[in-house]
Design a protein around this motif. Structure first.
Motif, PDB file in Angstrom:
ATOM      1  N   ILE A 177       0.983   3.884  -2.892  1.00 51.30           N
ATOM      2  CA  ILE A 177       0.201   5.715  -2.793  1.00 51.30           C
ATOM      3  C   ILE A 177       1.901   6.240  -3.967  1.00 51.30           C
ATOM      4  O   ILE A 177       1.141   7.410  -4.316  1.00 51.30           O
ATOM      5  N   CYS A 222       0.833  -0.836   0.293  1.00 54.55           N
ATOM      6  CA  CYS A 222      -0.256   0.270   0.187  1.00 54.55           C
ATOM      7  C   CYS A 222       0.769   1.282   0.042  1.00 54.55           C
ATOM      8  O   CYS A 222       0.214   2.324  -0.576  1.00 54.55           O
ATOM      9  N   THR A 223       1.567   0.863   0.764  1.00 57.52           N
ATOM     10  CA  THR A 223       2.903   2.422   0.667  1.00 57.52           C
ATOM     11  C   THR A 223       3.291   2.686  -0.482  1.00 57.52           C
ATOM     12  O   THR A 223       3.645   3.862  -0.983  1.00 57.52           O
ATOM     13  N   ALA A 261      -5.083   7.568  -3.898  1.00 57.80           N
ATOM     14  CA  ALA A 261      -3.720   7.748  -2.374  1.00 57.80           C
ATOM     15  C   ALA A 261      -4.649   8.292  -0.974  1.00 57.80           C
ATOM     16  O   ALA A 261      -3.998   7.589  -0.295  1.00 57.80           O
ATOM     17  N   GLY A 262      -5.304   8.555  -0.805  1.00 59.35           N
ATOM     18  CA  GLY A 262      -5.601   9.140  -0.264  1.00 59.35           C
ATOM     19  C   GLY A 262      -6.574   8.481   0.743  1.00 59.35           C
ATOM     20  O   GLY A 262      -6.350   7.419   2.109  1.00 59.35           O
ATOM     21  N   LEU A 290      -3.837   5.548   1.860  1.00 57.96           N
ATOM     22  CA  LEU A 290      -3.493   5.931   3.855  1.00 57.96           C
ATOM     23  C   LEU A 290      -4.650   5.540   4.118  1.00 57.96           C
ATOM     24  O   LEU A 290      -4.365   4.648   5.708  1.00 57.96           O
ATOM     25  N   ILE A 306      -3.967   2.228   5.317  1.00 60.13           N
ATOM     26  CA  ILE A 306      -2.352   1.773   6.372  1.00 60.13           C
ATOM     27  C   ILE A 306      -2.909   1.912   7.642  1.00 60.13           C
ATOM     28  O   ILE A 306      -2.345   0.920   8.088  1.00 60.13           O
TER      29      ILE A 306
END
Length: 385
Positions: free
Chosen positions: A275, A271-272, A360-361, A364, A367
């Motif tokens: 983004i 996930c990181t 991307a939000g 986040l 995560i």
């Protein structure tokens, strides 16, 4: 011994291609049916929400049925639905054509891995499941982009017509070569749903929803982004999607290795990086090397998260792995539908260039949830049990 498994994997390729091929066809469908891109994107939402709403119930119910007959019926259903899509005169008929296969997809994918193990025996379980999963990757690598190239050369209806023929052909192959099997140790309908009482299990399902919402907020409209922002024609878009899928082979391999060690850390890691890839796509549109790098990072992480999410849910409920897989499929498709809606709203109100940041939000948020799940049940074993 593995030949029937290859057939199931090939059938899975057709099933997944039917769901996702529309991503590359959205611009053409919107133009031909005289609707906007966000309106055409609702076809993705309809398919996904149908899977999410009915998937677990249908899987729990049909898990008691003889698998050969069940899988053949699913392929025939897909063949019929794709034929209807190829002839759809308007968006309403197209919606019906997308609704029908959405009922069969979760049943197929949730039970195919379990059936593969029944065929080859527990000593070859890992190899069998890996071969089934390969169909998912191939659908992304070849199915979606080839569908886009066919659409550009012969029209989007041709892509669905070919999928229809392929689905009927694979149903015939399953009829000839797939042995009959019924899973003997199937849990009861009620006991399968009992795993949802666990807050940790609920958290895992929600994590799948968030991950796929983030991915498909942008991915649903990737073909449109490449056409309108980068100025590519349909053929170039098709090759871009081919490359996007091809790097997914690496993501599938990396995801398989990391998820066995720790499912939640695997989710956090991919996930990181996702983004970064999503945020860099739009700023890189006019630099081919930079765009290729951004799409490669996104493609690797997206393919990895397909596998990671599937295995993560199965490990979270070892007493009912097929049902847990159906919950991931439901959560993922709920996320896909939500992502398509969010992406359409972002296009309408903020513009196509904002999709990567919106997606991307959401990633986040996933995560943060993964971190909470790690705290809720400390230790690698506890997080995946």
């Amino acid at each position: 011994m593995f030949f029937p498994i290859y057939l199931l994997s090939a059938a899975g390729f057709t099933v997944l291609t039917t769901e996702f091929v529309i991503v590359g066809l959205l611009p053409a469908i919107a133009r031909d049916l005289a609707v906007t891109i966000p309106q055409a994107g609702l076809l993705v939402t309809l398919f996904a929400f149908t899977v999410a709403c009915f998937g677990p119930f249908l899987t729990a119910y049909f898990s008691r049925f003889e698998r050969k007959r069940l899988f053949i019926s699913v392929l025939i259903m897909f063949g019929f639905a794709n034929a209807v899509a190829a002839m759809a005169p308007n968006i309403g008929v197209m919606a019906i054509a997308r609704l029908i296969p959405a009922l069969g997809l979760p049943v197929f994918w949730a039970l195919a891995s379990e059936t593969a193990v029944d065929i080859v025996g527990p000593d070859h379980a890992g190899r069998a499941i890996a071969k089934i999963g390969f169909g998912i990757v191939c659908a992304t690598v070849f199915g979606i982009p080839v569908g886009t190239l066919i659409s550009d050369a012969f029209g989007w209806r041709s892509a669905f017509a070919i999928l229809s023929v392929v689905a009927f052909a694979k149903a015939l192959l399953l009829f000839i070569y797939l042995p009959k099997s019924v899973h003997k140790d199937q849990a009861s309908f009620r006991s399968q749903f009992r795993i949802l009482r666990s807050p940790v299990m609920q958290g895992h399902v929600l994590l799948s929803v968030l991950v796929f919402s983030g991915m498909f907020t942008a991915y649903t409209y990737l073909a449109d982004m490449l056409e309108r922002l980068a100025g590519f024609n349909g053929t170039v878009v098709g090759w871009c999607l081919m490359g996007f899928g091809a790097v997914g082979l690496l993501g599938n391999s990396l995801g398989g290795r990391l998820v066995d060690r720790h499912p939640l850390i695997a989710s956090l890691t991919f996930c990181t990086f996702m983004i970064g890839g999503m945020v860099m796509v739009v700023p890189s549109m006019h630099s081919l090397p930079a765009l290729a790098l951004a799409l490669a990072v996104w493609g690797v992480t997206q393919a990895a998260l397909f596998l990671v999410s599937h295995v993560r849910l199965m490990k979270a409920a070892p007493q009912a792995p097929a049902f847990a897989a159906s919950l991931n499929i439901a959560g993922a498709n709920l996320g896909i539908g939500i992502g398509a809606i969010i992406g359409g709203r972002v296009i309408d109100h903020l513009g196509l260039a904002s999709l990567g940041f919106a997606a991307a939000g959401i990633i986040l948020l996933s995560i943060l949830l993964a971190l909470l799940l790690m705290v809720a049940k400390p230790g690698a074993a506890a997080c995946s049990a």
